[in-house]
Design a protein around this motif. Structure first.
Motif, PDB file in Angstrom:
ATOM      1  N   THR A 139      11.333  47.584 -42.954  1.00 18.07           N
ATOM      2  CA  THR A 139      11.465  47.411 -44.407  1.00 18.07           C
ATOM      3  C   THR A 139      10.093  47.267 -45.067  1.00 18.07           C
ATOM      4  N   GLY A 140       9.192  46.524 -44.426  1.00 16.34           N
ATOM      5  CA  GLY A 140       7.830  46.375 -44.960  1.00 16.34           C
ATOM      6  C   GLY A 140       7.128  47.721 -45.038  1.00 16.34           C
ATOM      7  N   LEU A 141       7.302  48.543 -44.008  1.00 16.13           N
ATOM      8  CA  LEU A 141       6.669  49.873 -44.013  1.00 16.13           C
ATOM      9  C   LEU A 141       7.321  50.777 -45.061  1.00 16.13           C
ATOM     10  N   LEU A 142       8.646  50.653 -45.239  1.00 20.74           N
ATOM     11  CA  LEU A 142       9.332  51.444 -46.280  1.00 20.74           C
ATOM     12  C   LEU A 142       8.810  51.057 -47.668  1.00 20.74           C
ATOM     13  N   GLU A 143       8.585  49.753 -47.870  1.00 17.85           N
ATOM     14  CA  GLU A 143       8.058  49.288 -49.166  1.00 17.85           C
ATOM     15  C   GLU A 143       6.674  49.882 -49.427  1.00 17.85           C
ATOM     16  N   ILE A 144       5.854  49.903 -48.372  1.00 19.44           N
ATOM     17  CA  ILE A 144       4.502  50.455 -48.520  1.00 19.44           C
ATOM     18  C   ILE A 144       4.580  51.948 -48.853  1.00 19.44           C
ATOM     19  N   CYS A 145       5.490  52.672 -48.182  1.00 21.89           N
ATOM     20  CA  CYS A 145       5.649  54.113 -48.476  1.00 21.89           C
ATOM     21  C   CYS A 145       6.059  54.313 -49.926  1.00 21.89           C
ATOM     22  N   GLN A 146       6.974  53.458 -50.380  1.00 25.08           N
ATOM     23  CA  GLN A 146       7.446  53.569 -51.764  1.00 25.08           C
ATOM     24  C   GLN A 146       6.277  53.346 -52.735  1.00 25.08           C
ATOM     25  N   ARG A 147       5.464  52.324 -52.458  1.00 24.14           N
ATOM     26  CA  ARG A 147       4.307  52.044 -53.324  1.00 24.14           C
ATOM     27  C   ARG A 147       3.331  53.207 -53.353  1.00 24.14           C
ATOM     28  N   ALA A 148       3.210  53.884 -52.197  1.00 24.36           N
ATOM     29  CA  ALA A 148       2.267  55.007 -52.109  1.00 24.36           C
ATOM     30  C   ALA A 148       2.864  56.291 -52.675  1.00 24.36           C
TER      31      ALA A 148
END
Ligand code: 5GP
Length: 202
Positions: free
Chosen positions: A143-152
């Motif tokens: 989930t943390g990595l998905l959030e980072i992808c979304q931000r990017a």
């Protein structure tokens, strides 16, 4: 449905888990002999190949993971796909001076909250990401990595994990978002200190 290659890798991995894995308490599996401390490079290579084949047509431009145990399988998958691998850092460092994407991740095994960071240099809206990790438990790391992808502004083509504990929340959390998931070993539960595998993906 698993491919022939996946079936071979899954069998290899399940045998290693059965022979070397130790169940700790109710819900932790220790596999320090080939994944979380000592690393078996041949098994890692084969697992990387399996992830790469499954996501070969997904347009992946980058493999993302979190340090430290995700790095070995992620690197092998990235090598087989011919794309770079980026690992999120858990600790601040004097050399980590770039602008960062960050997310908070509660660690299942360490029971502390970490901030994970990826430099804005290494992820952007043109990327299509394959997320790889060693274990999938409650899905916090993914989930943390998905959030980072979304931000990017990056899109996510799939998630691959070496071992999922199917009795925890992570699996549903990912597939309910419509994200393709490949778990090489799927653990239905632990019974009397033994690992029981789930083969529902066959
Ligand atoms: P999640 O974020 O999905 O709740 O937990 C996944 C992370 O916690 C993985 O990156 C892994 O490092 C760690 N983890 C979760 N369950 C286990 C386990 O049973 N054994 C080991 N060795 N690590 C685990």
């Amino acid at each position: 449905m698993y491919s022939k290659m996946e079936v071979i890798v899954i069998k290899q991995l399940e045998e290693r888990i059965q022979s070397e894995g130790r169940v700790l308490g109710e819900d932790i599996l220790k596999v320090d002999g080939f994944l979380n401390h000592q690393v078996d490079p041949h098994l890692m290579r084969d697992m990387g190949q399996a992830f790469a084949e499954r996501f070969a047509t997904s347009g992946i431009t980058k493999v993302l993971t979190v340090e430290s145990s995700g790095i070995a399988p992620a690197l092998m998958a990235s090598l087989a796909l011919g794309v770079p691998m980026v690992f999120a850092r858990k600790h601040k460092s004097l050399t980590l001076t770039d602008d960062l994407y960050t997310a908070k991740v509660y660690s299942f095994t360490k029971q502390v909250e970490n901030q994970i960071s990826i430099s804005k240099h290494f992820l952007d809206k043109n990327d299509r990401v394959l997320i790889i990790d060693d274990f999938l438990a409650n899905g916090q790391a993914v989930t943390g990595l998905l959030e980072i992808c979304q931000r990017a502004g990056a899109s996510v083509g799939g998630v691959g994990v070496v071992i999922e504990k199917r009795f925890q929340r992570g699996h549903e959390l990912i597939v309910d978002q419509g994200i393709p998931l490949l778990a090489l070993a799927s653990i239905a539960g632990f019974e009397d200190g033994h690992v029981v595998f789930s083969h529902e993906g066959e």
